[in-house]
Motif scaffolding. Sequence first.
Motif, short mmCIF file in Angstrom:
data_model
loop_
_atom_site.label_atom_id
_atom_site.label_comp_id
_atom_site.label_asym_id
_atom_site.label_seq_id
_atom_site.Cartn_x
_atom_site.Cartn_y
_atom_site.Cartn_z
N CYS A 70 0.35 39.53 -13.48
CA CYS A 70 1.54 39.38 -14.31
C CYS A 70 1.65 40.57 -15.26
CB CYS A 70 1.49 38.09 -15.12
SG CYS A 70 1.73 36.59 -14.14
N SER A 71 2.86 40.91 -15.62
CA SER A 71 3.09 42.04 -16.53
C SER A 71 3.35 41.57 -17.96
CB SER A 71 4.28 42.87 -16.03
OG SER A 71 5.44 42.06 -15.92
N SER A 72 3.30 40.24 -18.18
CA SER A 72 3.52 39.69 -19.52
C SER A 72 2.68 38.44 -19.69
CB SER A 72 5.01 39.37 -19.71
OG SER A 72 5.37 38.23 -18.95
N GLN A 73 2.79 37.83 -20.87
CA GLN A 73 2.09 36.58 -21.14
C GLN A 73 3.01 35.38 -20.91
OE1 GLN A 73 -1.23 36.44 -21.87
NE2 GLN A 73 -1.14 38.65 -21.48
N SER A 74 4.15 35.62 -20.33
CA SER A 74 5.14 34.55 -20.14
C SER A 74 4.65 33.52 -19.13
CB SER A 74 6.46 35.15 -19.64
OG SER A 74 7.34 34.14 -19.19
N THR A 75 4.76 32.25 -19.51
CA THR A 75 4.41 31.17 -18.58
C THR A 75 5.42 31.08 -17.45
OG1 THR A 75 5.59 29.57 -19.97
CG2 THR A 75 3.21 29.82 -20.35
N ILE A 76 6.64 31.53 -17.71
CA ILE A 76 7.66 31.53 -16.66
C ILE A 76 7.27 32.52 -15.56
CG2 ILE A 76 10.08 32.02 -16.12
CD1 ILE A 76 10.77 31.22 -18.96
N GLU A 77 6.88 33.73 -15.97
CA GLU A 77 6.46 34.72 -14.98
C GLU A 77 5.25 34.22 -14.21
OE1 GLU A 77 5.13 39.42 -14.54
OE2 GLU A 77 5.01 38.43 -16.50
N ARG A 78 4.33 33.56 -14.91
CA ARG A 78 3.12 33.07 -14.24
C ARG A 78 3.46 32.02 -13.19
NH1 ARG A 78 -1.68 34.42 -15.51
NH2 ARG A 78 -0.93 35.31 -17.46
N PHE A 100 6.24 31.89 -11.42
CA PHE A 100 6.75 32.63 -10.26
C PHE A 100 5.61 33.28 -9.48
CE2 PHE A 100 10.92 32.79 -12.57
CZ PHE A 100 11.66 32.19 -11.57
N GLN A 101 4.60 33.76 -10.19
CA GLN A 101 3.45 34.39 -9.54
C GLN A 101 2.77 33.42 -8.58
OE1 GLN A 101 -0.17 34.60 -11.79
NE2 GLN A 101 -0.53 36.75 -11.20
N VAL A 102 2.70 32.15 -8.98
CA VAL A 102 2.05 31.13 -8.16
C VAL A 102 2.92 30.72 -6.98
CG1 VAL A 102 1.19 28.75 -8.14
CG2 VAL A 102 0.69 30.25 -10.09
N GLU A 103 4.21 30.58 -7.20
CA GLU A 103 5.09 29.97 -6.20
C GLU A 103 5.70 30.96 -5.22
OE1 GLU A 103 5.32 26.84 -5.89
OE2 GLU A 103 4.45 26.14 -7.78
N LYS A 112 9.25 38.61 -3.28
CA LYS A 112 10.16 37.96 -4.23
C LYS A 112 9.62 38.04 -5.65
CE LYS A 112 12.98 37.82 -1.68
NZ LYS A 112 14.38 38.25 -1.82
N PHE A 113 8.29 37.98 -5.82
CA PHE A 113 7.73 38.09 -7.16
C PHE A 113 7.94 39.49 -7.73
CE2 PHE A 113 3.86 38.62 -9.95
CZ PHE A 113 4.37 37.86 -11.00
N ASN A 114 7.91 40.52 -6.88
CA ASN A 114 8.21 41.87 -7.33
C ASN A 114 9.61 41.96 -7.91
OD1 ASN A 114 5.74 43.12 -6.78
ND2 ASN A 114 6.29 43.54 -4.65
N GLU A 115 10.55 41.24 -7.30
CA GLU A 115 11.93 41.23 -7.81
C GLU A 115 11.99 40.55 -9.17
OE1 GLU A 115 14.56 39.51 -4.94
OE2 GLU A 115 13.89 40.82 -3.32
#
Length: 321
Positions: free
Chosen positions: A259-267, A269-272, A277-280
């Motif tokens: 992940c490039s941030s501490q965002s739980t939202i980004e995390r 997406f990283q899992v799912e 698509k995660f690169n986008e």
Amino acid sequence: MRELNLQFYFDIDLDDDNRIRHVFWADARSRVAWDSFADVLCFDTTYLTNKYDMPFAPFIGVNHHGQSILLGCGLLSSEDTDASVWLFESWLCCMSHRPPQGIVTYQCRAIKNVVEVVFPKARCLWHIMKKISENLHGYTQYKDMKRYLKFVVYESTNVDVFMSSWGNFISEYQLCNNVWLNKLFEERARWVPCYLKRFFWADMFTTQRSESMNAFFDGYINSMTCLQQFVHQFDNALQHKAELVCEVDFASLNKVIPCSSQSTIERRFQVEYTHAKFNEVQAEFRGKMNCAVNNFFVDRHTCRFNVMEESFRDGQTNHSN
């Protein structure tokens, strides 16, 4: 091929003299893929016509990696309405009568009529950019006009912006009497992205998907390939395509993009999400850093502010809404 795999599907249309007129087929992978990616279909017959004068008609979709996938294809002895109806009905039967939610195709009145007959509930999006050269190449400022038109079509964020930009384009090049452009404007809801963005198109706003799939077949088939060779080479190309999908599937399941941030939202997406698509998603997160806020206004009842995207290009700082 049917004997080798019972899920292989084919349909052949014969004329009164028992000669082949049209052929459609789809392998088991294509039929299974439609179960998962039955959102948008891209159809284009402009890529290849073989030595028997039978246009190659692939049905293209997109998978969870953003890759083009083949969902069946046909060879047609003609491109009239009857032939297209036969092909689309064969495809629909092959896919257990599950129609797409939307179809992207080139501007063609016959195809429009066929979609309304076979897929009456599907949204149809025209790809008109291929027609620009055919209809505007005679103008001395053709290159500038083409560039301007693409900007109007793809950079208009809403209907009002498009209407204003279109008017400026017509006025700039004095095109008010161009019949093709006038007809396009009348049917703008069929091809201008800002009119259709409320629907899901799987990033298939143009027939670029068909073009990329056609490029994939280059080196396997060409206009001189006979039918017997065509089927064999076609199968080889699909096998190679399947191997590429397996490779990215393996990478997405066994490797992790940090992940490039501490965002739980980004995390989440990283899992799912798959890697592609995660690169986008990460590109969107990085884009938030380029937001600049100005014109902040507060009164008793309202708090308003304008968020603009800041970019640096050619030594200049630019802001856009």
